[in-house]
Design an enzyme around this catalytic site. Sequence first.
Site, mmCIF file in Angstrom:
data_model
loop_
_atom_site.group_PDB
_atom_site.id
_atom_site.type_symbol
_atom_site.label_atom_id
_atom_site.label_comp_id
_atom_site.label_asym_id
_atom_site.label_seq_id
_atom_site.Cartn_x
_atom_site.Cartn_y
_atom_site.Cartn_z
ATOM 1 C CG HIS A 354 -2.032 1.019 1.110
ATOM 2 N ND1 HIS A 354 -2.011 2.221 1.790
ATOM 3 C CD2 HIS A 354 -3.192 1.016 0.404
ATOM 4 C CE1 HIS A 354 -3.106 2.902 1.507
ATOM 5 N NE2 HIS A 354 -3.844 2.208 0.673
ATOM 6 C CB CYS A 355 4.000 2.081 1.779
ATOM 7 S SG CYS A 355 3.449 1.566 3.405
#
Length: 364
Positions: A354-355
């Site tokens: 997600h980062c």
Amino acid sequence: MKIISSTPKADGFYMPAEFAPHYGCIMIFPERPDSWQFGGYAARKAFVQVAEAVSRSERVTVCASQKQYENARRMLPDNIRVVEMSSNDSWARDYAPTFVTNGGEIRGVNWGFNAWGGLEDGLYFPWDLDNKMARKLCDLYNKDMYDLGNFILEGGSIHVDGEGTCITTEACLLSRGRNPMLTKAEIENYLCEYLNVTKVIWLKNGIYGDETNEHVDNICAFVKPSEVVLAWTDDENDPQYALSKSCLDILTRETDAKGREFTVHKLRCPKPVTITDEECSGLDTMNFQPTRTPGERLAASYVNFYIANGAVVMPFFGDRADEPARELLETLFPEREVIPVYARDILIGGGNIHCITQQIPLFK
């Protein structure tokens, strides 16, 4: 592209949920040698796998430096766009624009970025190239932008349901390295104005040892309105237990912006992931200091997944909890394919799937 002086709320724009339809996704090709071991070769392979998985159902653009452009173009399939754009590191979630929409048009929001804490407790210096990426990307997509460069916030510190609710953590947004001159109420007002939400739910903490000051995207994520997954451990001796239990207690007694109670699904963490001597030996120092130490616990969590149009791209860690985590996500996202990527080589850099991704909402 022009800078807009009003706010998304005033203009009827809002941040949609990640599970809403996307136009595409932004990523940044890794190369920083004090973040990515052995020159970033293993991390690049993992990034490419993530990009390929996302590109099955939406457009992907990968930004690469002048030095890495040819490598990125060679490694990535033809259906993925590669553009030359400089950055200090590879965290698209945190300093690519947050996109807002009115249901047809989209605009970008540029938050200030200071490497997760600036000179107080930030992770690298300088961060000047990162801080310019939101505007460059709005130019690339020809989208107007709200400029909030004087307010420090990373995309990984917020999750929204697209129906008026934002979840964040106090450990992050109230940290001294971000906006120390603002009160909690003032910070919440910024979230309400620029995400166009009416309720902010403040969890106390995130994942144990998360060096971003405990971003929410590693501990809790919406899977649909009023329904979330929460990183969890049953081991009461693990320091993560108290952090997750606190989040559960808050979510149990809270309601969302529409007054609905939350359904909380416990997404159990892998056993603690620690960095090895060999992995540390492949990292450059920064300011004469090592960026990792052998045995250091990394902030591993299955919650750090990306919801694409047709898939959920999730991290695997080579742990026996991998498959149960996938099975839960398959139950929660029956209309999407759950695609695992072995993500240890991303985690060593300090974040996860997600980062390294940032969605662009669908626009007309």
